[in-house]
Each structure stands twice: as C-alpha cells, then as structure tokens.
Design an enzyme around this catalytic site. Structure first.
Site, short mmCIF file in Angstrom:
data_model
loop_
_atom_site.label_atom_id
_atom_site.label_comp_id
_atom_site.label_asym_id
_atom_site.label_seq_id
_atom_site.Cartn_x
_atom_site.Cartn_y
_atom_site.Cartn_z
N ASP A 13 0.89 -1.17 0.00
CA ASP A 13 0.00 0.00 0.00
C ASP A 13 0.92 1.22 0.00
O ASP A 13 1.51 1.55 1.03
CB ASP A 13 -0.89 -0.04 1.25
CG ASP A 13 -1.63 1.27 1.51
OD1 ASP A 13 -1.57 2.17 0.66
OD2 ASP A 13 -2.27 1.38 2.58
N LYS A 74 2.76 11.07 -3.98
CA LYS A 74 1.58 10.46 -4.61
C LYS A 74 0.63 11.53 -5.18
O LYS A 74 -0.16 11.26 -6.06
CB LYS A 74 0.87 9.62 -3.56
CG LYS A 74 -0.17 8.67 -4.10
CD LYS A 74 -0.60 7.73 -3.01
CE LYS A 74 -1.75 6.85 -3.40
NZ LYS A 74 -2.11 5.92 -2.31
N GLU A 179 -7.19 0.54 -4.34
CA GLU A 179 -7.12 0.44 -2.88
C GLU A 179 -8.42 -0.10 -2.26
O GLU A 179 -8.37 -1.03 -1.44
CB GLU A 179 -6.76 1.81 -2.29
CG GLU A 179 -5.30 2.14 -2.56
CD GLU A 179 -4.94 3.59 -2.33
OE1 GLU A 179 -5.79 4.37 -1.84
OE2 GLU A 179 -3.80 3.96 -2.66
N ASP A 205 -12.27 5.36 3.25
CA ASP A 205 -10.82 5.41 3.49
C ASP A 205 -10.41 6.83 3.87
O ASP A 205 -10.29 7.72 3.03
CB ASP A 205 -10.10 4.94 2.21
CG ASP A 205 -8.58 4.96 2.36
OD1 ASP A 205 -8.07 5.44 3.38
OD2 ASP A 205 -7.90 4.49 1.42
P1 ADP Z 1 -2.32 7.33 3.97
O1 ADP Z 1 -3.08 8.60 3.97
O2 ADP Z 1 -0.93 7.50 3.50
O3 ADP Z 1 -3.04 6.21 3.29
P2 ADP Z 1 -2.86 6.06 6.58
O4 ADP Z 1 -4.09 5.40 6.11
O5 ADP Z 1 -1.83 5.19 7.23
O6 ADP Z 1 -2.10 6.91 5.50
O7 ADP Z 1 -3.32 7.19 7.62
C1 ADP Z 1 -2.41 8.00 8.28
C2 ADP Z 1 -3.16 8.91 9.22
O8 ADP Z 1 -3.81 8.12 10.22
C3 ADP Z 1 -2.24 9.87 9.96
O9 ADP Z 1 -2.80 11.18 9.91
C4 ADP Z 1 -2.26 9.36 11.38
O10 ADP Z 1 -2.11 10.41 12.33
C5 ADP Z 1 -3.65 8.75 11.47
N1 ADP Z 1 -3.74 7.72 12.53
C6 ADP Z 1 -3.00 6.60 12.66
N2 ADP Z 1 -3.35 5.93 13.77
C7 ADP Z 1 -4.36 6.64 14.35
C8 ADP Z 1 -5.14 6.47 15.54
N3 ADP Z 1 -4.94 5.44 16.36
N4 ADP Z 1 -6.07 7.41 15.81
C9 ADP Z 1 -6.24 8.48 15.00
N5 ADP Z 1 -5.55 8.69 13.89
C10 ADP Z 1 -4.61 7.79 13.56
MG MG Z 2 -4.12 5.09 2.28
#
Ligand code: ADP
Ligand code: MG
Length: 629
Positions: A13, A74, A179, A205
């Site tokens: 991912d 991205k 995704e 998402d």
């Molecule tokens: P992307 O946007 O690259 O797909 P992710 O799906 O991994 O990334 O999401 C990242 C976001 O999720 C970050 O802003 C992070 O702060 C938030 N995040 C991760 N764990 C938690 C949590 N337990 N509670 C709230 N927000 C979270």
């Molecule tokens: Mg993502």
C-alpha cells in the site's frame, strides 16, 4: 507456502503519508514490520549534506530539514506541472517543485551539497526501495514480485507512473490494483466466503491527507466500482492542525503570548498533537506536554476526546457529506449496502466510526483488520493469487477492476467519440472503423482522450499519433482503431489502415508526462548509486561509532584504579590528551570520509599501544578490556 528463503510476492500500500506491506504465509496475511517495529512506514524521503533517509528517520527529521524532506509524492505522480491540483498543492509544501521537460513536475532538493531534481516516480521508488528492504529483512529472502495499490480514481497516467516507480525500485510489479478493492478483498477473505449473488461494499478510506469513499459491487463477474467520491485535502493532518490552533489559543490565553509566528514551536506542537490524537482513539483524555515550547515556557495542557471531537466537528460533517454524495452517485439505497469497510489510519478515530455507524443506522462496521493495514492485506492476498499460492476456494476473488473514466477518440470538430465507457470491466478491448473527411488526406491525427465530456476540450488528452495513409477520396479509407486495456488498467491504442494495401500500424501507450525508457533506465542506475551511497554512509556511521567507543573504552581503562596505579602520570596525561583531541574532533566532524576515522583510530592506537607494551604484565588485560583491535 513460502517459508524462509523462498520466493515470495508481497502486497504494498503505497500511501500518500504512510506506506505498508504484507505477505501471505502459512495460510494467513502477515503484516511486515519495519526496523523501528512499526507496521506502517512514512512515505517520506529526506536529503542532507551527507545522506539520504527514507521512512521513519526522514519523517522525524522533517521539522529541522523542511526544504529537503519530500513527502506527498503520490499527489504529484502521473500529473503535469501545470495541472491546477499540482499548482495548488505546491503552495502547501516546504520543498520546491518546478516544471521540467514535457511539463513534468520536478522536485528540487539539496543532496550532498548539490542541487538535485527528482521526478515523483523517483521519490516513490525510494519509498518502495525502503519497503522492499524492510520486507527482505523481515522475510529473510529477496523480494521482487509485488502488487501495488492505487486510489480508484487514479487515471491511466497515474497508474503507469506508479508502475514506473516500481520498475525504478527494481521490482516486478505484477499488478496495480485499486485500494478499496484491496481492502474489500482483505475482508472478503477474513470474514466470510463469497456466497451472495452480489454484494455491495461501502469503503470509507480516511488517511493522512485524503478521504476516498467508494462503493464496490462483488458479483460472479468480479468487482465493479459503482461510485467514488472524495476530498483530496481532508484527513489526519487536518485533525492535527485544528488541535494545533486550539493549543495556540490556549497558550495565548494562559501566557498572553501568540506563538503562531514561531514555526519551530508550531512544528513541535503539531507532532505532540498527532500523538495525542492517536491516544484519544483509545483513551478519553490525554495531556500535551512540551518543555520550553516558546521563550523557555513549558506547556502542559490536557485535552479530552470530547474537546477533540468538538474542534474537529466541521471536518467530521464534511466526511459525512462525501459519504452521502457517493451513495447518491451509486444510485443505491443505504439499506442495500451489505458491508461498510473502514480503511485508513484516521478511521480509528472513535467519532468517525460512530458517525458512520449512525449513517448506516447502527450497522456494524468492518474494522477487525487494522484500518491502516487493510489495503496492504488485500494486496498481499492478490499477490499470492498471482503467484499461484492460493487454493481454489478463494480464487473467485480474482478481482476484475473497471476503468474509472471513459476512453475515446477526438472526432472532427472536437467531439469525443467514446470507445470504452467508464466502469467497463478490464481487461477489455474495442475496435471501431473511422474514415477521412477531406479529399486526398495523407495523414490522420489520432487524439486519445479520457473523460465524460462530449467536447474533448473538457477531457484529458492521453496521447496522440499520426497515421500516414495513401491519398483517397473523403470517406473511402477505412481506419481500424483498436483500444486495449490490460489487467493493470493501462491502455494501448493502435490504428491500421485496412483496405488500401498500406498496413501501417501504430501503437501508443499513454506516454504523456511519462518517463521515457531511457529516463527509467537512467533512474534505475541512479537508484543503485543512491543505494551504494546509503551503504557507504552507514559504514561511515559504524566506523565513527567504533572510534568513539574505542576512545571511551580507553578512558574507562586508564581511569580504572588498578591500571591507574601502574600507569605513570606522564603516560596517563599523553593518553588523556589524545582521547580529548579525538573526542573534540568527533564533535566537530559528525560524518567525514572513512580514511579520517581510520586516521584517528590509528592515532589512538599509536599512543596507546607503546604504553601498553611498557606495562607488560597489564597489556593483555587492558587490550581485552578495550577491544579496539
Ligand atoms: P495514507 O493517507 O498514507 O493512506 P494512513 O491510512 O496510514 O495513510 O493514515 C495516516 C493517518 O492516520 C495519519 O494522519 C495518522 O495520524 C492517522 N492515525 C494513525 N493511527 C491513528 C489512531 N490510532 N487514531 C487516530 N488517527 C490515527
Ligand atoms: Mg491510504
């Protein structure tokens, strides 16, 4: 089943803010853990005067090296510099982006004292290289075959550019998949066998900076994306920013000082807010504690989950508006949604789960797989299907994607002639015969577009080529145009003059804004070079650490009571001074050339060895204690 040392295929991912990888082993999906013990790795690359960092170290350095820390690749990949989205995103980045050849965006950084330009594909390839390294260490085998995921709305050129990033990283990209599809696959497998006629899945998402909502339909033909909706600037970072604003006000109230101009304080506050936000997903309150935040003032302030929810209320409402829009676009009723899948780190926020569950009238949400890992899980399953590791019972989930936008040709007068309508399942192909509208026309210009507008001007030009034909009256030549979309959703167009005896066949791929074969080859070579540089850097750090350790060990040794007794004052002073000079030099020279470290190691030993020799009886013992040889 792949075990240690065997060939494996992994799912990646490649996220805007975080990336992660998973593998199918021993009949289940395993998340791949990085060297920091984390299951997700920041999609960050940082450049300094002496090294390149990828992932966690780059993310941690971002605050002190903002202009050379690159993220959000991205958002740039497969786009043109003049794209309004790129133009507006650029305003938010501390790093510089300029327009390059063919309107391709170039990221400008300072690396090893030189100005360097990187394509978004190269930055993403660096993130992929890191993920690959992490996976190889975790699995104890080489990793080459991968499935990479992209958002459902990614167009042809964004998909191809993502594939190119994989190639630059030396990977064999077996498939690019959507995704939401990957997330749904992860759940389809985990929870229940595929036993409905059809199933509508709502995928929500919410990541670090983006919200992507999709509605998928699973049926016997495969997986169709019914609708997508989203916001390219709504995600975890927005929640962090509202928290920062809240605490800036709090600081003003408590200390009568406005810290909104102190960038360093804001960056430290933001990082503390992100941590607090994560804690509030499991606890109902937490405290922000930052020493010397501004003008020596320590800042301590509690925040409750309720307060967090209140300050972010607008964002939550926006999330629901988008969910609603997606549902309306799909033409489905809430009650016909079978499953609601939560994806993205920000769906761990309790309020997000609650409003979604309320929206679906108390429906239980699919969240048994960690939200930020579900996509990689599905990609891993898909990778192992392609690798042939999967049994038949799950092969029904061989996903078939659809094209997100209609594809067609420009007809006379700028009219879009759609060849393949949006949401057609892939792979697919379509042929159509065209003719000329002018007498004795000797060539035909074929413009390929994607988009839903009737007039091509409003659509996206993917590519063009000229087909030369023998002169003939208007309407006589028969030009067969064929569109083929492969399993990755990548388009190949060809045109053949059918009847006049001239067989000219031109195939185009969507090369607009795309890296040429030569450029990709150059980037592969450079990627190898950067890898070697990283290795050399690591070696330097190891040598430095060894030298430092040796100096401290010597100091401990000569301060040892027993040894001190046998050491003349004069000798002790000589050794002490040498150690001091080496430590001082180390303070001033963080990372220099390997031979400099060797010089100082030799210096230490040249002073120390004769003295050890002098102290014959002690020599063996000291050497054993010090261990610098
Ligand atoms: P992307 O946007 O690259 O797909 P992710 O799906 O991994 O990334 O999401 C990242 C976001 O999720 C970050 O802003 C992070 O702060 C938030 N995040 C991760 N764990 C938690 C949590 N337990 N509670 C709230 N927000 C979270
Ligand atoms: Mg993502």
């Amino acid at each position: 089943m792949p075990g240690k040392g065997e060939k494996v295929a992994i799912g990646i991912d490649l996220g805007t803010t975080y990336s992660c990888a998973a593998v199918w082993r021993n009949d289940r999906v395993e998340m791949i853990v990085n060297d920091q013990g984390n299951r997700t790795t920041p999609s960050y690359v940082a450049f300094t005067d002496s090294q390149r960092m990828i992932g966690d170290p780059a993310f941690n350095m971002a605050a002190c090296n903002p202009t050379n820390t690159v993220y959000d690749a991205k958002r740039l990949i497969g786009r043109e510099f003049s794209d309004p989205i790129v133009q507006s995103d650029m305003k938010l980045w501390p790093f510089k982006v300029i327009g390059g050849i063919n309107d391709k965006p170039n990221i400008v950084v300072n690396y090893n004292g030189e100005e360097k330009h990187f394509a978004a594909e190269e930055i993403s390839s660096m993130v992929l290289t890191k993920i690959r390294e992490i996976a190889e260490v975790y699995l104890g085998s080489t990793v080459k075959d991968v499935v990479i995921t992209v958002p459902a709305y990614f167009n042809d050129s964004q998909r191809q550019a993502t594939r190119d990033a994989g190639v630059i990283a030396g990977l064999n990209v077996m498939r690019i998949i959507n995704e939401p599809t990957a997330a749904a696959i992860a759940y389809g497998l985990d929870k229940k066998p595929f036993n409905h006629d059809h199933k509508h899945v709502f995928v929500f998402d919410l990541g670090g900076g983006t919200l992507d909502v999709s509605i998928l339909t699973f049926d016997k033909n495969g997986i169709t994306t019914k609708a997508t909706a989203g916001d390219t600037h709504l995600g975890g970072q927005d929640f962090d920013n509202t928290m920062v604003n809240h605490f800036v006000k709090e600081f003003l109230r408590k200390h009568k000082i406005d810290i909104s101009g102190d960038r360093k304080a804001l960056r430290r506050l933001k990082s503390a807010c992100e941590k607090a936000k994560r804690i509030l997903s499991s606890n109902t309150e937490t405290t922000i504690e930052i020493e010397c935040l501004h003008q020596g003032i320590d800042f301590f302030s509690p925040i409750s989950r309720a307060k967090f929810e209140e300050v972010n209320n607008n964002h939550f409402n926006k999330c629901m508006e988008i969910a609603e829009k997606c549902l309306i676009d799909s033409g489905l009723d809430k009650s016909s949604i079978h499953d609601v899948v939560l994806v993205g780190g920000s769906t761990r926020i309790v309020k997000v789960q609650q409003i979604l569950s309320d929206f679906f009238e108390g429906k239980e949400l699919c969240k048994s797989i960690n939200a930020d890992e579900a996509i990689a899980c599905g990609a891993a399953v898909h990778a192992s299907i392609l690798n042939g590791d999967f049994s038949e019972k799950v092969s029904v989930l061989r996903s078939r994607e659809v094209i997100p936008l209609s594809l067609g040709l420009e007809k006379h007068g700028g009219i879009m002639s759609t060849m393949i309508p949006r949401n057609t399942l892939i792979p697919t192909s379509m042929e159509q015969v065209f003719t000329t509208h002018l007498h004795n026309q000797t060539n035909i210009l074929i413009h390929v577009y994607e988009g839903e507008r009737k007039i091509t001007m409003g659509n996206n030009l993917l590519g063009k080529f000229v087909l030369e034909i023998p002169p003939a009256p208007a309407g006589i030549p028969q030009i067969m145009v064929s569109f083929q979309i492969d399993n990755d959703g990548i388009l190949h167009v060809s045109a053949t003059e059918k009847f006049l005896g001239v067989k000219k066949n031109v195939t185009i791929r969507n090369d607009k804004g795309r890296l040429s074969k030569e450029e990709i080859e150059r980037m592969i070579e450079e990627a190898e070079k950067y890898k070697d540089e990283d290795k050399m850097y690591r070696k330097k750090v190891e040598t430095r650490n060894a030298l430092e350790k040796c100096a401290y060990n010597m100091r401990n040794a000569i301060n040892d009571k027993e040894i001190m007794m046998k050491l003349s004052l004069e000798d002790k002073e000589v050794i002490d001074n040498t150690i001091d000079s080496v430590l001082l030099w180390l303070d001033d020279n963080v990372i220099v050339e390997q031979h400099d470290f060797e010089y100082y190691t030799n210096l230490l030993s040249s002073v120390f060895d004769p003295i050890i020799l002098k102290m014959k009886t002690m020599s063996l013992m000291i050497k054993r204690n010090i261990g610098y040889h």
